[in-house]
Design a protein around this motif. Sequence first.
Motif, PDB file in Angstrom:
ATOM      1  N   MET A   1      24.087   7.607 -18.020  1.00 40.90           N
ATOM      2  CA  MET A   1      23.342   8.668 -17.377  1.00 40.90           C
ATOM      3  C   MET A   1      22.343   9.239 -18.387  1.00 40.90           C
ATOM      4  SD  MET A   1      24.624  12.270 -15.616  1.00 40.90           S
ATOM      5  CE  MET A   1      26.142  11.611 -15.082  1.00 40.90           C
ATOM      6  N   SER A   2      21.106   9.384 -17.952  1.00 40.32           N
ATOM      7  CA  SER A   2      20.074   9.884 -18.860  1.00 40.32           C
ATOM      8  C   SER A   2      20.274  11.366 -19.156  1.00 40.32           C
ATOM      9  CB  SER A   2      18.688   9.659 -18.248  1.00 40.32           C
ATOM     10  OG  SER A   2      18.450  10.601 -17.225  1.00 40.32           O
ATOM     11  N   LEU A   3      19.686  11.794 -20.240  1.00 34.57           N
ATOM     12  CA  LEU A   3      19.803  13.200 -20.647  1.00 34.57           C
ATOM     13  C   LEU A   3      19.199  14.113 -19.584  1.00 34.57           C
ATOM     14  CD1 LEU A   3      20.596  15.275 -22.783  1.00 34.57           C
ATOM     15  CD2 LEU A   3      18.346  14.951 -23.796  1.00 34.57           C
ATOM     16  N   GLN A   4      18.107  13.697 -18.995  1.00 36.03           N
ATOM     17  CA  GLN A   4      17.451  14.527 -17.992  1.00 36.03           C
ATOM     18  C   GLN A   4      18.355  14.725 -16.767  1.00 36.03           C
ATOM     19  OE1 GLN A   4      13.458  13.152 -17.584  1.00 36.03           O
ATOM     20  NE2 GLN A   4      12.678  15.221 -17.563  1.00 36.03           N
ATOM     21  N   THR A   5      19.055  13.679 -16.376  1.00 40.18           N
ATOM     22  CA  THR A   5      19.983  13.775 -15.251  1.00 40.18           C
ATOM     23  C   THR A   5      21.144  14.695 -15.603  1.00 40.18           C
ATOM     24  OG1 THR A   5      19.411  11.499 -14.670  1.00 40.18           O
ATOM     25  CG2 THR A   5      21.347  12.424 -13.616  1.00 40.18           C
ATOM     26  N   GLN A   6      21.672  14.555 -16.822  1.00 42.38           N
ATOM     27  CA  GLN A   6      22.760  15.425 -17.267  1.00 42.38           C
ATOM     28  C   GLN A   6      22.319  16.888 -17.261  1.00 42.38           C
ATOM     29  OE1 GLN A   6      23.523  13.688 -21.137  1.00 42.38           O
ATOM     30  NE2 GLN A   6      25.526  12.953 -20.459  1.00 42.38           N
ATOM     31  N   ILE A   7      21.117  17.144 -17.760  1.00 48.77           N
ATOM     32  CA  ILE A   7      20.591  18.509 -17.815  1.00 48.77           C
ATOM     33  C   ILE A   7      20.470  19.075 -16.404  1.00 48.77           C
ATOM     34  CG2 ILE A   7      18.579  19.923 -18.419  1.00 48.77           C
ATOM     35  CD1 ILE A   7      20.166  19.072 -20.862  1.00 48.77           C
ATOM     36  N   ILE A  11      22.313  22.317 -14.969  1.00 49.45           N
ATOM     37  CA  ILE A  11      21.541  23.449 -14.430  1.00 49.45           C
ATOM     38  C   ILE A  11      22.126  23.873 -13.085  1.00 49.45           C
ATOM     39  CG2 ILE A  11      19.312  24.084 -13.395  1.00 49.45           C
ATOM     40  CD1 ILE A  11      17.932  22.625 -15.694  1.00 49.45           C
ATOM     41  N   LYS A  12      22.439  22.892 -12.243  1.00 45.00           N
ATOM     42  CA  LYS A  12      23.036  23.207 -10.946  1.00 45.00           C
ATOM     43  C   LYS A  12      24.368  23.921 -11.124  1.00 45.00           C
ATOM     44  CE  LYS A  12      20.872  19.249  -8.747  1.00 45.00           C
ATOM     45  NZ  LYS A  12      21.105  17.879  -8.293  1.00 45.00           N
ATOM     46  N   THR A  13      25.188  23.437 -12.046  1.00 52.70           N
ATOM     47  CA  THR A  13      26.487  24.052 -12.313  1.00 52.70           C
ATOM     48  C   THR A  13      26.315  25.480 -12.824  1.00 52.70           C
ATOM     49  OG1 THR A  13      27.366  21.871 -12.877  1.00 52.70           O
ATOM     50  CG2 THR A  13      28.653  23.768 -13.576  1.00 52.70           C
ATOM     51  N   ALA A  14      25.370  25.678 -13.743  1.00 54.03           N
ATOM     52  CA  ALA A  14      25.129  27.008 -14.304  1.00 54.03           C
ATOM     53  C   ALA A  14      24.602  27.961 -13.225  1.00 54.03           C
ATOM     54  CB  ALA A  14      24.137  26.925 -15.464  1.00 54.03           C
ATOM     55  N   MET A  15      23.782  27.463 -12.325  1.00 57.02           N
ATOM     56  CA  MET A  15      23.273  28.305 -11.244  1.00 57.02           C
ATOM     57  C   MET A  15      24.415  28.760 -10.332  1.00 57.02           C
ATOM     58  SD  MET A  15      19.823  26.383 -10.039  1.00 57.02           S
ATOM     59  CE  MET A  15      18.285  27.235 -10.226  1.00 57.02           C
ATOM     60  N   LYS A  16      25.299  27.820 -10.005  1.00 56.00           N
ATOM     61  CA  LYS A  16      26.434  28.156  -9.145  1.00 56.00           C
ATOM     62  C   LYS A  16      27.356  29.166  -9.824  1.00 56.00           C
ATOM     63  CE  LYS A  16      26.431  23.792  -6.653  1.00 56.00           C
ATOM     64  NZ  LYS A  16      27.115  22.503  -6.474  1.00 56.00           N
ATOM     65  N   ALA A  17      27.511  29.019 -11.151  1.00 60.95           N
ATOM     66  CA  ALA A  17      28.396  29.913 -11.905  1.00 60.95           C
ATOM     67  C   ALA A  17      27.693  31.209 -12.303  1.00 60.95           C
ATOM     68  CB  ALA A  17      28.914  29.202 -13.151  1.00 60.95           C
ATOM     69  N   LYS A  18      26.403  31.300 -12.023  1.00 62.49           N
ATOM     70  CA  LYS A  18      25.582  32.461 -12.402  1.00 62.49           C
ATOM     71  C   LYS A  18      25.650  32.723 -13.915  1.00 62.49           C
ATOM     72  CE  LYS A  18      25.995  34.751  -7.915  1.00 62.49           C
ATOM     73  NZ  LYS A  18      25.195  33.835  -7.236  1.00 62.49           N
ATOM     74  N   ASP A  19      25.641  31.627 -14.686  1.00 57.94           N
ATOM     75  CA  ASP A  19      25.682  31.689 -16.149  1.00 57.94           C
ATOM     76  C   ASP A  19      24.245  31.722 -16.663  1.00 57.94           C
ATOM     77  OD1 ASP A  19      26.065  31.413 -18.864  1.00 57.94           O
ATOM     78  OD2 ASP A  19      27.376  29.663 -18.710  1.00 57.94           O
ATOM     79  N   ALA A  28      15.196  25.483 -20.973  1.00 56.50           N
ATOM     80  CA  ALA A  28      14.372  25.246 -22.167  1.00 56.50           C
ATOM     81  C   ALA A  28      14.420  23.767 -22.551  1.00 56.50           C
ATOM     82  CB  ALA A  28      14.842  26.116 -23.322  1.00 56.50           C
ATOM     83  N   VAL A  29      15.605  23.176 -22.483  1.00 51.30           N
ATOM     84  CA  VAL A  29      15.751  21.749 -22.801  1.00 51.30           C
ATOM     85  C   VAL A  29      14.957  20.917 -21.794  1.00 51.30           C
ATOM     86  CG1 VAL A  29      17.361  19.811 -22.941  1.00 51.30           C
ATOM     87  CG2 VAL A  29      17.990  22.009 -23.931  1.00 51.30           C
ATOM     88  N   LYS A  30      15.094  21.251 -20.513  1.00 46.84           N
ATOM     89  CA  LYS A  30      14.370  20.520 -19.468  1.00 46.84           C
ATOM     90  C   LYS A  30      12.860  20.607 -19.698  1.00 46.84           C
ATOM     91  CE  LYS A  30      13.492  20.438 -14.536  1.00 46.84           C
ATOM     92  NZ  LYS A  30      13.594  21.184 -13.301  1.00 46.84           N
ATOM     93  N   SER A  31      12.393  21.790 -20.038  1.00 46.96           N
ATOM     94  CA  SER A  31      10.976  22.001 -20.295  1.00 46.96           C
ATOM     95  C   SER A  31      10.494  21.163 -21.479  1.00 46.96           C
ATOM     96  CB  SER A  31      10.718  23.480 -20.559  1.00 46.96           C
ATOM     97  OG  SER A  31       9.405  23.694 -20.981  1.00 46.96           O
ATOM     98  N   GLU A  32      11.252  21.180 -22.562  1.00 44.50           N
ATOM     99  CA  GLU A  32      10.869  20.398 -23.749  1.00 44.50           C
ATOM    100  C   GLU A  32      10.875  18.901 -23.455  1.00 44.50           C
ATOM    101  OE1 GLU A  32       9.814  21.161 -26.892  1.00 44.50           O
ATOM    102  OE2 GLU A  32       9.643  23.239 -26.246  1.00 44.50           O
ATOM    103  N   LEU A  33      11.861  18.440 -22.692  1.00 42.10           N
ATOM    104  CA  LEU A  33      11.902  17.021 -22.321  1.00 42.10           C
ATOM    105  C   LEU A  33      10.667  16.645 -21.506  1.00 42.10           C
ATOM    106  CD1 LEU A  33      15.656  16.558 -21.349  1.00 42.10           C
ATOM    107  CD2 LEU A  33      14.465  15.442 -23.235  1.00 42.10           C
ATOM    108  N   VAL A  87      25.458  25.772 -26.023  1.00 39.73           N
ATOM    109  CA  VAL A  87      25.163  25.022 -24.793  1.00 39.73           C
ATOM    110  C   VAL A  87      24.395  23.741 -25.128  1.00 39.73           C
ATOM    111  CG1 VAL A  87      23.842  25.060 -22.625  1.00 39.73           C
ATOM    112  CG2 VAL A  87      25.179  27.063 -23.310  1.00 39.73           C
ATOM    113  N   ILE A  88      23.392  23.841 -25.974  1.00 39.33           N
ATOM    114  CA  ILE A  88      22.554  22.685 -26.309  1.00 39.33           C
ATOM    115  C   ILE A  88      23.334  21.661 -27.125  1.00 39.33           C
ATOM    116  CG2 ILE A  88      20.459  21.932 -27.510  1.00 39.33           C
ATOM    117  CD1 ILE A  88      19.276  24.707 -26.835  1.00 39.33           C
ATOM    118  N   GLU A  89      24.212  22.125 -28.016  1.00 39.39           N
ATOM    119  CA  GLU A  89      24.965  21.201 -28.875  1.00 39.39           C
ATOM    120  C   GLU A  89      25.910  20.299 -28.092  1.00 39.39           C
ATOM    121  OE1 GLU A  89      26.675  23.745 -31.897  1.00 39.39           O
ATOM    122  OE2 GLU A  89      25.081  23.192 -33.309  1.00 39.39           O
ATOM    123  N   LYS A  90      26.230  20.663 -26.858  1.00 43.76           N
ATOM    124  CA  LYS A  90      27.091  19.799 -26.034  1.00 43.76           C
ATOM    125  C   LYS A  90      26.431  18.448 -25.767  1.00 43.76           C
ATOM    126  CE  LYS A  90      27.856  22.865 -22.701  1.00 43.76           C
ATOM    127  NZ  LYS A  90      28.340  23.422 -21.423  1.00 43.76           N
TER     128      LYS A  90
END
Length: 149
Positions: A1-7, A11-19, A28-33, A87-90
Amino acid sequence: MSLQTQIMDEIKTAMKAKDTVALEALRAVKSELLLASTASGSKEELSEDEEIKLLQRLVKTRKESARIFTEQNRPDLAEPELAQVAVIEKFLPAQLSEEEVEAVIAKIIAETGASGIASMGKVMGLASAQLGGTAEGKTISTIVKKLLS
């Protein structure tokens, strides 16, 4: 799975969790990619090495910001930066300990027969290539200086 797909999945998980902290870091990672892939002008995706370097740069920037905020006695600003680092180091490969990095560098020095600080550039080049995304450049540099002096 590509990094972009993982990100995107994260993002979807974080949105659902309101994190909000994770969401900010992931966006930020998505933007830089996206910027990195369009800046090169090619239609190809980024290589894994380029992705790792990009993530390391983001982590380094946030750590530096947190250090500055801490020095200025602003822990309220430093904490979110450090949370974003986590978060990014994961998405980065597991980092080697200083002892493991030192063992690899000692092996490189033995193989090349390097001695003295004048050989630092040659050793740094080989060590950076070999250690790739598993150690920070600053850590590698510190250990090379220590072993060559």
